[in-house]
Design a protein around this motif. Structure first.
Motif, PDB file in Angstrom:
ATOM      1  N   VAL A  10      40.887  72.746  50.770  1.00 41.78           N
ATOM      2  CA  VAL A  10      42.024  72.264  50.009  1.00 41.78           C
ATOM      3  C   VAL A  10      42.890  73.435  49.570  1.00 41.78           C
ATOM      4  N   MET A  11      44.165  73.120  49.372  1.00 45.01           N
ATOM      5  CA  MET A  11      45.038  74.111  48.781  1.00 45.01           C
ATOM      6  C   MET A  11      45.690  73.453  47.585  1.00 45.01           C
ATOM      7  N   HIS A  12      45.854  74.250  46.553  1.00 47.07           N
ATOM      8  CA  HIS A  12      46.388  73.679  45.335  1.00 47.07           C
ATOM      9  C   HIS A  12      47.711  74.344  45.018  1.00 47.07           C
ATOM     10  N   TYR A  13      48.729  73.548  44.811  1.00 45.73           N
ATOM     11  CA  TYR A  13      49.985  74.137  44.327  1.00 45.73           C
ATOM     12  C   TYR A  13      50.388  73.457  43.030  1.00 45.73           C
ATOM     13  N   ASP A  14      50.772  74.301  42.099  1.00 45.89           N
ATOM     14  CA  ASP A  14      51.165  73.838  40.785  1.00 45.89           C
ATOM     15  C   ASP A  14      52.669  73.646  40.797  1.00 45.89           C
ATOM     16  N   GLY A  15      53.105  72.385  40.821  1.00 45.44           N
ATOM     17  CA  GLY A  15      54.545  72.108  40.775  1.00 45.44           C
ATOM     18  C   GLY A  15      55.049  72.504  39.414  1.00 45.44           C
ATOM     19  N   SER A  16      55.508  71.543  38.618  1.00 44.75           N
ATOM     20  CA  SER A  16      55.860  71.944  37.261  1.00 44.75           C
ATOM     21  C   SER A  16      54.903  71.258  36.314  1.00 44.75           C
ATOM     22  N   SER A  17      53.617  71.449  36.549  1.00 46.69           N
ATOM     23  CA  SER A  17      52.648  70.760  35.714  1.00 46.69           C
ATOM     24  C   SER A  17      52.460  71.510  34.411  1.00 46.69           C
ATOM     25  N   CYS A  18      51.737  70.871  33.484  1.00 41.60           N
ATOM     26  CA  CYS A  18      51.514  71.507  32.193  1.00 41.60           C
ATOM     27  C   CYS A  18      50.225  72.290  32.217  1.00 41.60           C
ATOM     28  N   ASN A  19      49.605  72.487  33.368  1.00 38.81           N
ATOM     29  CA  ASN A  19      48.333  73.199  33.484  1.00 38.81           C
ATOM     30  C   ASN A  19      47.133  72.312  33.262  1.00 38.81           C
ATOM     31  N   GLY A  20      47.322  71.205  32.576  1.00 36.23           N
ATOM     32  CA  GLY A  20      46.197  70.325  32.294  1.00 36.23           C
ATOM     33  C   GLY A  20      45.526  69.893  33.579  1.00 36.23           C
ATOM     34  N   CYS A  21      46.356  69.421  34.540  1.00 38.24           N
ATOM     35  CA  CYS A  21      45.790  68.965  35.799  1.00 38.24           C
ATOM     36  C   CYS A  21      45.302  70.132  36.642  1.00 38.24           C
ATOM     37  N   ASP A  22      45.966  71.283  36.525  1.00 42.11           N
ATOM     38  CA  ASP A  22      45.539  72.455  37.299  1.00 42.11           C
ATOM     39  C   ASP A  22      44.117  72.831  36.987  1.00 42.11           C
ATOM     40  N   ILE A  23      43.835  72.942  35.681  1.00 45.42           N
ATOM     41  CA  ILE A  23      42.506  73.425  35.346  1.00 45.42           C
ATOM     42  C   ILE A  23      41.475  72.355  35.662  1.00 45.42           C
ATOM     43  N   GLU A  24      41.905  71.093  35.706  1.00 45.51           N
ATOM     44  CA  GLU A  24      40.960  70.060  36.116  1.00 45.51           C
ATOM     45  C   GLU A  24      40.681  70.150  37.607  1.00 45.51           C
ATOM     46  N   VAL A  25      41.698  70.534  38.382  1.00 46.91           N
ATOM     47  CA  VAL A  25      41.471  70.731  39.816  1.00 46.91           C
ATOM     48  C   VAL A  25      40.459  71.851  40.017  1.00 46.91           C
ATOM     49  N   LEU A  26      40.635  72.931  39.248  1.00 43.27           N
ATOM     50  CA  LEU A  26      39.676  74.033  39.372  1.00 43.27           C
ATOM     51  C   LEU A  26      38.297  73.601  38.887  1.00 43.27           C
ATOM     52  N   ALA A  27      38.285  72.770  37.837  1.00 46.13           N
ATOM     53  CA  ALA A  27      36.996  72.319  37.301  1.00 46.13           C
ATOM     54  C   ALA A  27      36.223  71.503  38.334  1.00 46.13           C
TER      55      ALA A  27
END
Ligand code: SF4
Lengths: 160, 359
Positions: A10-27
């Motif tokens: 998978v590849m993850h790109y952070d659009g204009s998120s608030c980071n909440g979903c980003d760190i959940e993707v990493l989690a």
């Protein structure tokens, strides 16, 4: 029938998120949820990625970046939109700089709701994405994938 | 003079959790200049005040950033409470302090993991995040959310921490303390970790002061600034000292943040020990009219909130200044003269939160 024989990357790109979903993707990928034990690796290189996880909504500045990352991925490719921001724009829908969800610029296959999306839901979304990936792979094998895409774009043009 | 080349760095980059773009001017392997360009996450949420009333804005404010979400919600609510002259019950203040420290714990452990990832120590990264999950479990137990808590509202909080939950939090704190001590050993004493961090990206006290750095970044350069000493929420009644280091390099920043993990654990224990009984929210009547400015300490440093109301449910203006914005100048200074291979570490070392900065 052609079966997938390896784990998707998978590849993850952070659009204009608030980071909440980003760190959940990493989690999802780190201990407790640990999708990495199945070989699902978070790669930084679009050319090696099978599934694009996109968090956050699209704004004028990152729209070309998202498009470029998508076009760099090799076929077959699947896009999973994580969080309501990536689905529709979420809480930020009415902001002046937000164009909308990720489907404004690239085709999205799986939508994962939630604000923030829970790791369980994200993993579920990835698993659904693997199903789509399998289908695409079969179509790629018998040469109907490109045709379908063409039809898709033609339809879009007509809509426009 | 060696030939200069410009290397674009980001917005999508394996080391960067968030999109920021840097144009790095290199001379051989050394960075001569770094020019940041931002705007990839700009949403324009401050302008949402026109469409959402001041109660709804508390939830929008939380989504400025998902990592320090509680702090943003708190900062906004407290500012509005000051305008409206609301006296927040003592118990609510203590609850807010506990949640604030829990969010600082998870943020610092997250940072430690990302730092380990940046210098290529995957195992350590996973260990940090494993410990962090325990803190998230506590947060989930008490608020129902993992990263976005949504427990703040203007006037107080909407959930209570029962005695059973307090016990569960204390148990988790023991576990986290024990595990972090082991992690600390690796971060502070491991030879290869030290060789990546010692003497890298030094920022002197004078530079840090002149560039207006904030939070752990400034504290690692020997400036004892900590907004918690101002005594907002229940901090005034708890014992604490800012943790500083005089090295000014990556090692010092790591030392400060790891020290703060233990400090947060201590503060949570103190707060749970002293928490008074009573109401958890005050009654809110009317609309905010007037303006107020306040400063709080986020995990990444000092954040400032400004709100102006005009007597209608929709605020006139809401403005946030975030710690990463203050630290970007310091980052560009430390990047000058750094090795190209150290860029990833240096960027992570300020604990950047781009989505706060751009909102
Ligand atoms: S869906 Fe919610 S948590 Fe996720 S990026 Fe958007 S605002 Fe943040």
């Amino acid at each position: 029938m052609y079966k997938i024989t390896r784990s998707p990357w998978v590849m993850h790109y952070d659009g204009s998120s608030c980071n909440g979903c980003d760190i959940e993707v990493l989690a999802c990928l780190t201990p407790v949820y640990d999708a990495e034990r199945f070989g699902i690796i978070n790669t930084g290189d679009p050319m090696q990625a099978d599934i694009l996880l996109i968090t956050g909504s699209i704004n004028t500045q990152n729209a070309p970046v998202v498009k470029q990352i998508y076009s760099q991925m090799s076929d077959p490719k699947v896009v999973v939109a994580v969080g309501v921001c990536a689905c529709t724009g979420g809480v930020f829908k009415d902001c002046y700089n937000i164009l909308g969800g990720a489907d404004q610029v690239i085709p999205v296959d799986v939508y994962v709701p939630g604000c923030a999306a829970r790791p369980q839901a994200i993993i579920d979304g990835i698993v659904k994405g693997i199903g789509v990936f399998q289908e695409r792979l079969e179509k790629l094998e018998n040469g109907t994938l490109k045709q379908e895409e063409k039809e898709d774009t033609e339809e879009k043009k007509e809509e426009d | 003079m060696a030939k200069r080349s410009v290397i674009p760095y980001g917005p999508q980059h394996p080391v960067l959790p968030e999109p920021i773009h840097l144009d790095l001017v290199l001379e051989d392997e050394k960075v001569v200049e770094a020019i940041p360009s931002i705007g990839f996450i700009h949403r324009g949420l401050e302008k949402l005040t026109e469409k959402r009333d001041f109660n709804q804005m508390a939830y929008v404010a939380e989504r400025i950033c998902g990592i320090c979400s509680f702090g943003h919600g708190y900062g906004y609510c407290e500012t509005v409470e000051h305008i409206m002259g609301i006296e927040v019950p003592a118990r609510a203040n203590y609850l807010r302090t506990i949640w604030f420290e829990l969010s600082r714990l998870h943020s610092h452990l997250l940072w430690a993991g990302l730092m380990a990832d940046a210098f290529g120590f995957e195992n350590l990264f996973y260990q940090c995040w494993r410990v962090r999950e325990k803190v998230l479990d506590c947060i989930e137990l008490t608020t129902g959310g993992r990263v976005i808590f949504s427990v703040n509202k203007v006037g107080g909080v909407i959930k209570d921490i029962t005695p059973e939950m307090q016990k569960a939090i204390l148990d988790t704190m023991d576990y986290v303390e024990k595990e972090t001590k082991i992690l600390k050993k690796t971060f502070m004493n491991d030879y290869s970790v030290q060789s990546r961090m010692k003497g890298v990206g030094v920022l002197t006290k004078e530079q840090a002061h002149a560039l207006g750095c904030a939070g752990p970044f400034a504290r690692a350069s020997g400036i004892a600034t900590d907004m918690r000493m101002r005594g907002y929420a229940a901090y005034g009644e708890l014992d604490m000292e800012p943790i500083i280091s005089n090295d000014g390099d990556c090692y010092g920043r790591c030392e400060v943040r790891i020290g703060e993990i233990f400090q947060s654990i201590d503060l949570i224990r103190q707060a749970i020990g002293k928490i008074p009984e009573g109401e958890i929210a005050a009654v809110v009547k009317g609309n905010p009219d007037g303006e107020y400015f306040m400063r709080i300490e986020q995990p990444r440093g000092e954040a400032d909130y400004y709100v102006r109301g005009n007597g209608t449910p929709n605020l006139d203006r809401m403005r946030v200044r975030t710690p990463t914005f203050a630290n970007l100048a310091g980052l560009c200074e430390t990047l000058k003269g750094a090795d190209y291979a150290d860029i990833g570490i240096l960027v992570v070392t300020i604990d950047p939160c781009i989505s706060c900065t751009e909102r």
